[in-house]
Enzyme design. Structure first.
Site, PDB file in Angstrom:
ATOM      1  N   SER A 199       0.923  -1.241   0.122  1.00 41.50           N
ATOM      2  CA  SER A 199       0.050  -0.034  -0.012  1.00 41.50           C
ATOM      3  C   SER A 199       0.916   1.463   0.071  1.00 41.50           C
ATOM      4  CB  SER A 199      -0.811   0.121   1.106  1.00 41.50           C
ATOM      5  OG  SER A 199      -2.077   1.060   1.067  1.00 41.50           O
ATOM      6  N   ASP A 429      -8.547  -4.666  -6.119  1.00 43.01           N
ATOM      7  CA  ASP A 429      -8.179  -3.892  -5.152  1.00 43.01           C
ATOM      8  C   ASP A 429      -8.920  -2.680  -4.585  1.00 43.01           C
ATOM      9  OD1 ASP A 429      -6.408  -2.328  -2.891  1.00 43.01           O
ATOM     10  OD2 ASP A 429      -4.960  -3.589  -3.873  1.00 43.01           O
ATOM     11  N   HIS A 457      -6.918  -6.152  -0.687  1.00 40.26           N
ATOM     12  CA  HIS A 457      -5.728  -5.010  -0.744  1.00 40.26           C
ATOM     13  C   HIS A 457      -4.563  -5.766  -0.361  1.00 40.26           C
ATOM     14  CE1 HIS A 457      -3.774  -1.377  -0.324  1.00 40.26           C
ATOM     15  NE2 HIS A 457      -3.842  -1.378   0.796  1.00 40.26           N
TER      16      HIS A 457
END
Length: 488
Positions: A199, A429, A457
């Site tokens: 991320s 995602d 994710h």
């Protein structure tokens, strides 16, 4: 904004050009003094300059943890879980769930709290009571009074950070964190960096590679962020990603037949969620008596956070079904639990994750100072991402009042001269849309894209053998999969 799993002080002369390579001598002091901190882990503190441009000035300490390799050691694998604001120390503590046994055998698993986060000179802005109030604010204002309350709360958040974090706010960006990471690499005794970032951690890794291309060995960037995006485009894409993910959840829910929705088609179910959020805007849901909830109620933003949190992992979809089933019956307990999980609120209060997240974001890009710009962005997103868009657009409003100037101008990062960098993207995602992975892999001179056709994710060590095998081989050998490969 970046949510948790969802940035830089450089000289003014670098603002227009963005990141440049930084091959200056390192400024950290000495080796790490490790002490036992339980369960096989060792902990230490790394002293780094508050301002890397003043290497002999004030210093702060970065909290570091490692789990020694169990086999034929290659070196260290540094981890970052995302955020910004996520604790790398806590993430490394979960090493068995984060990386494979084969990788743990070959690398010391090393986590660190980036500056401003957790145990590394943490940013502090609001006490728990005021942070509760801020997160419960109506972040989709319907009239002048609600807009004024949101403006006031956002201004007070920024003022609280200025009062309690002061000069630190100018130095919590991602370029500073990347330079800390290079100091940590040297202190660990590694000639080159091996890294797994998820991320926001992909942005940190890309910045590192752009600054220090000659000091990279193997970087896995999973759930990629596109550094070229403007802040408002970032918000728009993320809002669209959550809409896609929620529709995927609804389609699965309807196919399984255990849905809380009255409608038997996706569009009808999505409209039921919209109506639920409207109802909580007018009449907040009770959240049970005592326990973590206390006397709190579930306002619209808390309901929204409670609905999007389980979208991060397909394994959380049953939890979303349970939360919505309760909520349609007038009980917000599970939604509040989900929201608290996302913002890292426990029974005894908050970590500083939310404050660090805002502090890093607000210096990692250029945000408008005009509140009307946020209102226009929210109106635009109400059409393209009606459930999640307006909230995400308004969530950046504290940056309009931020006391530290933005120090990163969004632009592509090329990391010219770096060895292959593996970028992993998941097609559905919610927090880092797949298009960002394609963009980042294309912007990096040596970027290699690995696609996971799935939900959730990030992809590595989430259950897909194809992804795990490719990532493990790359980390151990430095050999990436074929560019454009797809799993499963």
């Amino acid at each position: 904004m970046w949510f948790r799993a969802l940035t830089v002080l450089v000289a003014v002369a670098l603002l227009a050009a963005g990141c440049v390579r930084d091959e200056r001598p390192l400024s950290a002091t000495g080796a790490l003094a490790w002490t036992d901190c339980g369960d096989g882990f060792q902990c230490a503190k790394l002293a780094v300059p508050l301002d890397h441009d003043v290497p002999d000035g004030e210093r702060i300490r970065i909290s570091v943890i490692r789990l020694p390799a169990t086999g034929d050691r290659i070196g260290s694998l540094l981890l970052n879980p995302g955020g910004p604001g996520g604790s790398g120390v806590a993430y490394a503590r979960a090493a068995q769930a984060v990386v494979s046994p084969g990788v743990r055998a070959r690398f010391d698993i090393v986590g660190f709290d980036p500056r401003g986060v957790g145990e590394s000179a943490p940013v502090d802005c609001l006490d728990d009571r005021r942070l509760d109030a801020f997160l419960a604010l109506d972040a989709t204002p319907d009239d002048a009074a609600e807009r004024a309350a949101l403006e006031r709360g956002s201004r007070e958040f920024a003022q609280g950070c200025a009062a309690h974090a002061g000069k630190l706010l100018r130095h919590v960006g991602t370029v500073d964190a990347a330079r800390d990471m290079d100091a940590l690499r040297e202190a660990l005794g590694d000639r080159k960096l091996t890294y797994l970032g998820k991320s926001y951690g992909t942005f940190l890794g890309a910045v590192y590679a752009d600054l220090f291309p000659g000091r990279t060995r193997a970087l896995v960037l999973d759930g990629a962020v596109d550094p070229a995006l403007s802040r408002f485009r970032f918000n728009a894409d993320q809002a669209a990603g959550f809409e896609v993910a929620f529709r995927a959840y609804v389609d699965d829910c309807l196919a399984r037949g255990d849905c809380p929705f009255r409608s038997r088609d996706a569009d009808g179910a999505l409209e039921e969620l919209t109506e639920l959020l409207r109802r909580t805007d007018r009449h907040p849901l009770p959240a049970g008596a005592g326990g973590d909830a206390g006397d709190r109620v579930v306002t619209e933003p808390l309901a929204l956070l409670g609905a999007l949190t389980p979208l991060y992992d397909r394994g959380g979809w049953p939890m979303l079904t349970e939360a919505l089933t309760q909520a349609f019956k007038g009980d917000g307990t599970m939604l509040l639990h989900n929201a608290d999980t996302l913002v890292d609120r426990a029974f005894d209060g908050y970590s500083n994750q939310t404050e660090a997240n805002m502090a890093v974001n607000c210096v990692d890009g250029v945000y408008p100072k005009d509140v009307a710009a946020y209102e226009r962005a929210a109106a635009d997103l109400s059409r393209t991402a009606p459930r999640f868009g307006p909230y995400i657009a308004w969530s950046s409003l504290p940056c309009a009042y931020w006391p530290a100037r933005p120090t990163f101008q969004n632009h592509p990062l090329t990391a010219k001269g770096a060895p292959p960098i593996l970028v992993v993207g998941t097609t559905r995602d919610p927090a880092t849309p797949y298009a960002w992975a394609r963009s980042l892999a294309g912007e990096l001179e040596s970027g290699v894209l690995l696609t996971y056709d799935g939900d959730g994710h990030t992809a590595y060590n989430s259950g897909d053998t194809c992804v795990d095998t490719a990532v493990d081989r790359y980390l151990v050998t430095g050999a990436p999969p074929k560019n454009g490969a797809t799993c499963p």
